[in-house]
Design an enzyme around this catalytic site. Structure first.
Site, PDB file in Angstrom:
ATOM      1  N   LEU A  13       0.832  -1.208   0.000  1.00  0.00           N
ATOM      2  CA  LEU A  13       0.000   0.000   0.000  1.00  0.00           C
ATOM      3  C   LEU A  13       0.863   1.253   0.000  1.00  0.00           C
ATOM      4  O   LEU A  13       0.481   2.278  -0.565  1.00  0.00           O
ATOM      5  CB  LEU A  13      -0.931   0.002   1.222  1.00  0.00           C
ATOM      6  CG  LEU A  13      -2.029  -1.059   1.191  1.00  0.00           C
ATOM      7  CD1 LEU A  13      -2.924  -0.918   2.411  1.00  0.00           C
ATOM      8  CD2 LEU A  13      -2.854  -0.921  -0.073  1.00  0.00           C
ATOM      9  N   GLY A  71       4.884  -1.717   9.437  1.00  0.00           N
ATOM     10  CA  GLY A  71       4.766  -2.764  10.454  1.00  0.00           C
ATOM     11  C   GLY A  71       4.558  -4.126   9.821  1.00  0.00           C
ATOM     12  O   GLY A  71       4.570  -4.268   8.601  1.00  0.00           O
ATOM     13  N   SER A  73       2.382  -7.079   8.618  1.00  0.00           N
ATOM     14  CA  SER A  73       1.029  -6.970   8.057  1.00  0.00           C
ATOM     15  C   SER A  73       0.290  -8.310   7.974  1.00  0.00           C
ATOM     16  O   SER A  73      -0.806  -8.364   7.407  1.00  0.00           O
ATOM     17  CB  SER A  73       1.091  -6.336   6.668  1.00  0.00           C
ATOM     18  OG  SER A  73       1.841  -7.152   5.802  1.00  0.00           O
ATOM     19  N   TYR A 134      -1.274 -10.822  15.274  1.00  0.00           N
ATOM     20  CA  TYR A 134      -1.295  -9.641  14.406  1.00  0.00           C
ATOM     21  C   TYR A 134      -2.543  -8.806  14.693  1.00  0.00           C
ATOM     22  O   TYR A 134      -2.453  -7.578  14.899  1.00  0.00           O
ATOM     23  CB  TYR A 134      -1.248 -10.099  12.938  1.00  0.00           C
ATOM     24  CG  TYR A 134      -1.650  -9.058  11.932  1.00  0.00           C
ATOM     25  CD1 TYR A 134      -0.873  -7.912  11.744  1.00  0.00           C
ATOM     26  CD2 TYR A 134      -2.808  -9.210  11.163  1.00  0.00           C
ATOM     27  CE1 TYR A 134      -1.253  -6.953  10.812  1.00  0.00           C
ATOM     28  CE2 TYR A 134      -3.181  -8.263  10.226  1.00  0.00           C
ATOM     29  CZ  TYR A 134      -2.403  -7.127  10.056  1.00  0.00           C
ATOM     30  OH  TYR A 134      -2.779  -6.178   9.140  1.00  0.00           O
TER      31      TYR A 134
HETATM   32  P1  NAI Z   1       3.278  -4.600   3.637  1.00  0.00           P
HETATM   33  O1  NAI Z   1       3.750  -5.726   4.495  1.00  0.00           O
HETATM   34  O2  NAI Z   1       3.405  -4.735   2.164  1.00  0.00           O
HETATM   35  O3  NAI Z   1       4.016  -3.242   4.079  1.00  0.00           O
HETATM   36  C1  NAI Z   1       4.413  -2.977   5.389  1.00  0.00           C
HETATM   37  C2  NAI Z   1       5.752  -2.281   5.342  1.00  0.00           C
HETATM   38  O4  NAI Z   1       6.168  -2.039   6.687  1.00  0.00           O
HETATM   39  C3  NAI Z   1       6.856  -3.118   4.670  1.00  0.00           C
HETATM   40  O5  NAI Z   1       7.435  -2.401   3.591  1.00  0.00           O
HETATM   41  C4  NAI Z   1       7.856  -3.382   5.784  1.00  0.00           C
HETATM   42  O6  NAI Z   1       9.216  -3.361   5.344  1.00  0.00           O
HETATM   43  C5  NAI Z   1       7.563  -2.248   6.741  1.00  0.00           C
HETATM   44  N1  NAI Z   1       7.983  -2.586   8.105  1.00  0.00           N
HETATM   45  C6  NAI Z   1       7.843  -3.775   8.742  1.00  0.00           C
HETATM   46  N2  NAI Z   1       8.439  -3.726   9.944  1.00  0.00           N
HETATM   47  C7  NAI Z   1       8.958  -2.488  10.076  1.00  0.00           C
HETATM   48  C8  NAI Z   1       9.711  -1.839  11.091  1.00  0.00           C
HETATM   49  N3  NAI Z   1      10.040  -2.476  12.233  1.00  0.00           N
HETATM   50  N4  NAI Z   1      10.085  -0.578  10.890  1.00  0.00           N
HETATM   51  C9  NAI Z   1       9.773   0.084   9.738  1.00  0.00           C
HETATM   52  N5  NAI Z   1       9.070  -0.480   8.731  1.00  0.00           N
HETATM   53  C10 NAI Z   1       8.673  -1.761   8.902  1.00  0.00           C
HETATM   54  O7  NAI Z   1       1.755  -4.314   4.051  1.00  0.00           O
HETATM   55  P2  NAI Z   1       0.627  -3.555   3.222  1.00  0.00           P
HETATM   56  O8  NAI Z   1      -0.245  -4.549   2.580  1.00  0.00           O
HETATM   57  O9  NAI Z   1       1.238  -2.481   2.416  1.00  0.00           O
HETATM   58  O10 NAI Z   1      -0.228  -2.920   4.414  1.00  0.00           O
HETATM   59  C11 NAI Z   1       0.103  -1.643   4.941  1.00  0.00           C
HETATM   60  C12 NAI Z   1      -0.546  -1.519   6.315  1.00  0.00           C
HETATM   61  O11 NAI Z   1      -1.941  -1.687   6.209  1.00  0.00           O
HETATM   62  C13 NAI Z   1      -0.048  -2.549   7.334  1.00  0.00           C
HETATM   63  O12 NAI Z   1       0.050  -1.932   8.602  1.00  0.00           O
HETATM   64  C14 NAI Z   1      -1.161  -3.579   7.356  1.00  0.00           C
HETATM   65  O13 NAI Z   1      -1.244  -4.216   8.627  1.00  0.00           O
HETATM   66  C15 NAI Z   1      -2.377  -2.707   7.082  1.00  0.00           C
HETATM   67  N6  NAI Z   1      -3.447  -3.469   6.427  1.00  0.00           N
HETATM   68  C16 NAI Z   1      -3.331  -3.805   5.115  1.00  0.00           C
HETATM   69  C17 NAI Z   1      -4.341  -4.489   4.486  1.00  0.00           C
HETATM   70  C18 NAI Z   1      -4.289  -4.806   3.018  1.00  0.00           C
HETATM   71  O14 NAI Z   1      -5.277  -5.314   2.497  1.00  0.00           O
HETATM   72  N7  NAI Z   1      -3.194  -4.523   2.310  1.00  0.00           N
HETATM   73  C19 NAI Z   1      -5.541  -4.919   5.224  1.00  0.00           C
HETATM   74  C20 NAI Z   1      -5.546  -4.514   6.614  1.00  0.00           C
HETATM   75  C21 NAI Z   1      -4.534  -3.797   7.174  1.00  0.00           C
HETATM   76  C1  15L Z   2      -4.698  -7.730   6.482  1.00  0.00           C
HETATM   77  O1  15L Z   2      -4.716  -7.202   7.589  1.00  0.00           O
HETATM   78  C2  15L Z   2      -3.421  -7.993   5.762  1.00  0.00           C
HETATM   79  O2  15L Z   2      -2.461  -6.992   6.023  1.00  0.00           O
HETATM   80  C3  15L Z   2      -3.598  -8.126   4.261  1.00  0.00           C
HETATM   81  O3  15L Z   2      -2.422  -8.711   3.723  1.00  0.00           O
HETATM   82  C4  15L Z   2      -4.831  -8.935   3.862  1.00  0.00           C
HETATM   83  O4  15L Z   2      -4.592 -10.271   4.079  1.00  0.00           O
HETATM   84  C5  15L Z   2      -6.067  -8.427   4.592  1.00  0.00           C
HETATM   85  O5  15L Z   2      -5.862  -8.210   5.978  1.00  0.00           O
HETATM   86  C6  15L Z   2      -7.279  -9.364   4.452  1.00  0.00           C
HETATM   87  O6  15L Z   2      -7.887  -9.689   5.453  1.00  0.00           O
HETATM   88  O7  15L Z   2      -7.613  -9.707   3.320  1.00  0.00           O
END
Ligand code: NAI
Ligand code: 15L
Length: 265
Positions: A13, A71, A73, A134
């Site tokens: 994202l 963080g 994810s 998580y």
């Molecule tokens: P992602 O895993 O692709 O990106 C998370 C980023 O955080 C990564 O680039 C990683 O290197 C960085 N990261 C991890 N640990 C770290 C640390 N200690 N210090 C600094 N950076 C760190 O996840 P995505 O899909 O981009 O999601 C972004 C956020 O949205 C996350 O917090 C995730 O939990 C939340 N989220 C995403 C969903 C989705 O459908 N993509 C659904 C629900 C929540």
């Molecule tokens: C999340 O919280 C995860 O970060 C993402 O990778 C998806 O799996 C999403 O939920 C989901 O529930 O589809």
């Protein structure tokens, strides 16, 4: 706005919003522990581990708003979740308190409530039912944000994102999908609203099959436009329908409800 910080800017994202939010501030400050690539003229790169308190204070200084995507994810070992999602979010809020309380958009998750059944419609008042460590870490982040709102007036949008991808990928995501366009327009509404407070917002598009009720945040003026229903035929044709007794078909958190507790070591 002068400076918008995006944490997790190298993630899925983060990469999308880095491009889409380019015009929202004079400077985009981008941070991650992973490689961020080269900086464009309007960007400044500040690699930072969210678990490093001093580094997070330097990161937040001078920012007018924060999109906190950084963080872990997905489900993971407790030690990793502890550092990135629990210590990390505490560091972020302490840094925000020290540096003028920039408005925060916290990427929470549907996995705070993953053990609710798919046939139950949820509003923002339902108690947590996390489906893993998580999910628990996102409950912690929401609670911490609420504490800093009550104690210090720190404003946060607690966006419980469903599934934010280019397109829904399976039957469950016909309910949970959040399109990139709708996430972007939600971010705009959150940044513009004069008084935000600390609301829970379901990060979901206008899916016909959605489970979540955003009635309490009508004041944001957010109108999601996309509907996962237009992908239903493609998903029905290409994806096996989960058995009715499978967690994929029973629980809102889907397969996350089946993850083991990953032991450290
Ligand atoms: P992602 O895993 O692709 O990106 C998370 C980023 O955080 C990564 O680039 C990683 O290197 C960085 N990261 C991890 N640990 C770290 C640390 N200690 N210090 C600094 N950076 C760190 O996840 P995505 O899909 O981009 O999601 C972004 C956020 O949205 C996350 O917090 C995730 O939990 C939340 N989220 C995403 C969903 C989705 O459908 N993509 C659904 C629900 C929540
Ligand atoms: C999340 O919280 C995860 O970060 C993402 O990778 C998806 O799996 C999403 O939920 C989901 O529930 O589809």
């Amino acid at each position: 706005m002068e400076r918008l910080l995006i944490t997790g800017a190298a993630g899925n994202l983060g990469r999308v919003m880095r491009r889409r939010l380019a015009s929202r501030a004079r400077v985009l400050r981008l941070s991650d522990i992973a490689d961020l690539g080269p900086a464009a003229p309007h960007e400044e790169l500040m690699p930072c581990d969210l678990a490093d308190e001093a580094a997070v204070h330097r990161l937040v200084a001078g920012c007018d708003a924060i999109l906190h995507l950084g963080g872990i994810s997905v489900e993971d070992r407790f030690e990793r979740i502890l550092q990135a999602n629990i210590r990390g979010v505490y560091n972020l809020y302490e840094a925000a308190r020290a540096h003028g309380q920039p408005r925060i958009i916290f990427a929470s998750s549907n996995h705070t409530v993953g053990f609710y059944p798919q046939d139950q419609r949820l509003d923002a008042t339902v108690p947590f039912r996390p489906d893993g460590l998580y999910g628990v870490s996102k409950c912690f982040g929401e609670a911490l944000a609420r504490l800093y709102f009550e104690k210090f007036g720190q404003e946060t949008a607690l966006v419980r994102i469903g599934s934010c991808f280019e397109e829904p990928r399976d039957h469950r995501m016909l309910s949970t999908w959040l399109s990139h366009d709708d996430f972007e327009s939600l971010i705009d509404c959150i940044l513009r609203v004069p008084r935000l407070g600390c609301p829970v917002i379901w990060g979901v598009s206008a899916n016909a099959a959605a489970w979540w009720d955003n009635g309490a945040v009508a004041y944001l003026g957010w109108t999601p436009r996309d509907n996962a229903e237009r992908f239903r035929d493609r998903i029905e044709q290409n994806m096996p329908r989960p058995a009715p007794d499978s967690p994929l078909a029973i629980f809102q958190g889907g397969r996350f409800t089946q993850d083991p507790i990953h032991r450290d070591g």
